[in-house]
Design a protein around this motif. Structure first.
Motif, PDB file in Angstrom:
ATOM      1  N   PRO A  55       0.963  -0.964   0.000  1.00 27.64           N
ATOM      2  CA  PRO A  55       0.327   0.300  -0.359  1.00 27.64           C
ATOM      3  C   PRO A  55       0.726   1.365   0.112  1.00 27.64           C
ATOM      4  CG  PRO A  55       0.427  -0.242   2.198  1.00 27.64           C
ATOM      5  CD  PRO A  55       1.150  -1.939   1.313  1.00 27.64           C
ATOM      6  N   MET A  59       0.761   4.634  -2.608  1.00 24.77           N
ATOM      7  CA  MET A  59       0.710   5.360  -1.654  1.00 24.77           C
ATOM      8  C   MET A  59       1.422   6.959  -2.148  1.00 24.77           C
ATOM      9  SD  MET A  59      -2.054   7.187   0.021  1.00 24.77           S
ATOM     10  CE  MET A  59      -2.142   5.986   1.415  1.00 24.77           C
ATOM     11  N   TYR A  76      -5.554  12.237   1.615  1.00 23.63           N
ATOM     12  CA  TYR A  76      -5.491  10.627   1.593  1.00 23.63           C
ATOM     13  C   TYR A  76      -5.447   9.464   2.238  1.00 23.63           C
ATOM     14  CZ  TYR A  76      -1.003  12.637   3.303  1.00 23.63           C
ATOM     15  OH  TYR A  76      -0.135  13.761   3.963  1.00 23.63           O
ATOM     16  N   ASP A  77      -5.895  10.144   4.176  1.00 25.39           N
ATOM     17  CA  ASP A  77      -6.264   9.252   4.845  1.00 25.39           C
ATOM     18  C   ASP A  77      -8.208   8.849   4.550  1.00 25.39           C
ATOM     19  OD1 ASP A  77      -4.365   9.194   5.976  1.00 25.39           O
ATOM     20  OD2 ASP A  77      -4.429  10.766   7.526  1.00 25.39           O
ATOM     21  N   GLN A  79      -9.840   9.514   1.983  1.00 28.50           N
ATOM     22  CA  GLN A  79      -9.826   8.547   0.802  1.00 28.50           C
ATOM     23  C   GLN A  79      -9.604   6.945   1.161  1.00 28.50           C
ATOM     24  OE1 GLN A  79      -7.189  10.443  -2.402  1.00 28.50           O
ATOM     25  NE2 GLN A  79      -7.858  12.254  -1.294  1.00 28.50           N
ATOM     26  N   TYR A  80      -8.502   6.372   1.408  1.00 24.69           N
ATOM     27  CA  TYR A  80      -8.076   5.065   2.049  1.00 24.69           C
ATOM     28  C   TYR A  80      -8.599   4.487   2.349  1.00 24.69           C
ATOM     29  CZ  TYR A  80      -5.718   1.564   4.406  1.00 24.69           C
ATOM     30  OH  TYR A  80      -5.244   0.402   4.721  1.00 24.69           O
ATOM     31  N   SER A 111     -13.451  -0.126  -4.561  1.00 22.19           N
ATOM     32  CA  SER A 111     -12.863   1.226  -3.809  1.00 22.19           C
ATOM     33  C   SER A 111     -11.284   1.842  -4.179  1.00 22.19           C
ATOM     34  CB  SER A 111     -11.668   0.102  -3.352  1.00 22.19           C
ATOM     35  OG  SER A 111     -10.779   0.470  -2.487  1.00 22.19           O
ATOM     36  N   ALA A 115     -12.728   5.776  -3.695  1.00 20.40           N
ATOM     37  CA  ALA A 115     -12.143   6.724  -3.620  1.00 20.40           C
ATOM     38  C   ALA A 115     -11.599   7.910  -4.126  1.00 20.40           C
ATOM     39  CB  ALA A 115     -10.863   6.359  -2.952  1.00 20.40           C
ATOM     40  N   ILE A 242      -5.058   5.361  -4.564  1.00 19.04           N
ATOM     41  CA  ILE A 242      -5.232   5.484  -3.070  1.00 19.04           C
ATOM     42  C   ILE A 242      -5.769   4.217  -2.943  1.00 19.04           C
ATOM     43  CG2 ILE A 242      -6.289   6.293  -0.971  1.00 19.04           C
ATOM     44  CD1 ILE A 242      -4.277   8.998  -2.402  1.00 19.04           C
ATOM     45  N   ALA A 246      -6.571   0.625  -0.613  1.00 24.19           N
ATOM     46  CA  ALA A 246      -6.994   0.969   0.331  1.00 24.19           C
ATOM     47  C   ALA A 246      -7.525  -0.647  -0.040  1.00 24.19           C
ATOM     48  CB  ALA A 246      -8.180   1.009   0.273  1.00 24.19           C
ATOM     49  N   ASP A 249      -4.919  -3.789   0.384  1.00 26.86           N
ATOM     50  CA  ASP A 249      -4.136  -4.195   1.784  1.00 26.86           C
ATOM     51  C   ASP A 249      -4.965  -4.261   2.540  1.00 26.86           C
ATOM     52  OD1 ASP A 249      -2.138  -3.177   3.378  1.00 26.86           O
ATOM     53  OD2 ASP A 249      -2.954  -1.931   4.326  1.00 26.86           O
ATOM     54  N   TYR A 265      -0.861   6.403   5.598  1.00 30.22           N
ATOM     55  CA  TYR A 265       0.218   5.913   5.048  1.00 30.22           C
ATOM     56  C   TYR A 265       0.644   7.151   4.683  1.00 30.22           C
ATOM     57  CZ  TYR A 265      -0.502   0.802   5.084  1.00 30.22           C
ATOM     58  OH  TYR A 265      -1.235  -0.157   6.064  1.00 30.22           O
TER      59      TYR A 265
END
Length: 361
Positions: A55, A59, A76-77, A79-80, A111, A115, A242, A246, A249, A265
């Protein structure tokens, strides 16, 4: 020489200063760094580092795409986590109904779409009104993080658990391993993505238009590049990558998503994106370095009686030294000394005294 100074030396200096801090805390830096190597590389631990790298690399590519266009996607947080919660919440129910292969594809696409869609508001505001995307992406990230918690508690909550979390995927339903390893196939996807985007950014007309847009959006309009469309496309690509990170991951490593969980991340990988000079393939060794450092550093911190947050101190030091080397490197490109004037004079003064000449001479 320029690559060494701007990309490698910040890491070296950060490790040296980190060692000095460890000494000040009464710890043995050689033992600490040795434990990182042992727990991050040796005895099969490299495979754990490669799993973590998956990931992080995706990223990094996501950030590189927008940074090449002089745009900032700091959401990014959110969206992830939004991509992850839909994968974690739906996978245990979807896989038994339609099978592994179709479920993997559907969940990955979902996903990516979620995102990417979460970047549309900041992208549109930037393209239409020139709104600062740093602020809007951070705001959307906060909303996304909070929304993830609500989705878990009211939509995807595992009824068998008191802790707010999604249902857990069966071990047999997780992404398959690369034969002979314990590294899931998402790692291959991440490496392929780095190679593909390296080609796109350096060998295609889109990459050329992106670089022109990044250097000067106004000039880009004069050569027929629609800056509004380019802004939205770059944000969608970044968000989609992103979302891919996710999905891989969750299905490859975690198997579920719990409330108030955020691996963050993007915060940890950002310095290495710039050290790689915004190159997708160039980011691979830096992301691998951090993956080993983070995997082994967690155990090393515990063994040394330190907080696991000490790794973030090293990341912060890398940022500091990266800024310094970038500054002196810029002066060198302008035909000046690599050292600031005061430091250069301080270095020259003793030699001038020995030769009987002034420091200015």
């Amino acid at each position: 020489m320029d690559i060494v100074v701007r990309s490698v030396l910040p890491v070296v200096f950060a490790l040296i200063v980190g060692g000095i801090i460890l000494l000040a805390l009464g710890k043995n830096p050689l033992k600490y760094y040795g434990d990182i190597v042992v727990n991050g590389v040796l005895g099969g631990n490299l495979q754990n580092s490669l799993v973590m790298m998956t990931p992080l690399l995706l990223m990094a590519i996501a950030l590189i795409v927008v940074f090449r266009g002089q745009l900032w996607n700091l959401g990014y947080d959110g969206q992830y986590l939004l991509g992850a919660v839909f994968v974690g919440g739906l996978a245990p129910q979807l896989i038994p109904k339609i099978g592994l292969g179709p479920s993997y594809i559907a969940l990955i696409v979902l996903s990516i779409a979620v995102a990417a869609a979460w970047t549309l508001v900041p992208a549109w505001l930037k393209a239409r009104f020139g709104t600062n995307e740093i602020i809007t992406t951070l705001v959307m990230s906060s909303i996304g993080v909070g929304g993830t918690g609500l989705l878990i508690e009211y939509l995807f909550q595992d009824p068998a658990q008191r802790t707010p979390q999604t249902r857990t995927m069966n071990t047999a339903d997780m992404l398959p391993y690369i034969p002979g390893t314990k590294v899931h196939v998402g790692f291959i996807v991440a490496i392929v993505a780095a190679v593909v985007f390296q080609f796109i950014l350096s060998r295609t007309s889109f990459g050329l238009r992106l670089d022109i847009f990044g250097v000067n959006p106004k000039a880009a309009r004069h050569v027929g590049i629609n800056s509004r469309t380019m802004t939205i496309v770059l944000f969608l690509i970044s968000g989609g990558l992103i979302g891919l990170a996710a999905a891989l991951d969750v299905m490859g490593q975690w198997g579920y998503v719990r409330n108030n969980w955020n691996p963050a991340y993007g915060d940890t990988i950002m310095p290495f994106v710039f050290l790689a000079r915004l190159s997708p393939v160039g980011s691979i060794p830096f992301v691998l370095f951090y993956s080993i450092f983070a995997t082994g550093g967690t155990v090393a911190s515990i063994d040394s009686g330190l907080s696991t947050d000490f790794n973030m101190v090293i990341v912060a030091l890398i940022l500091v030294f990266m800024t310094i080397t970038e500054y002196v490197g810029s002066k060198r490109e302008l035909g000046q000394s690599y050292l600031p004037d005061e430091l250069r004079d301080a270095v020259r003064r003793p030699f001038a005294a020995l030769t009987g000449r002034s420091a200015q001479a």
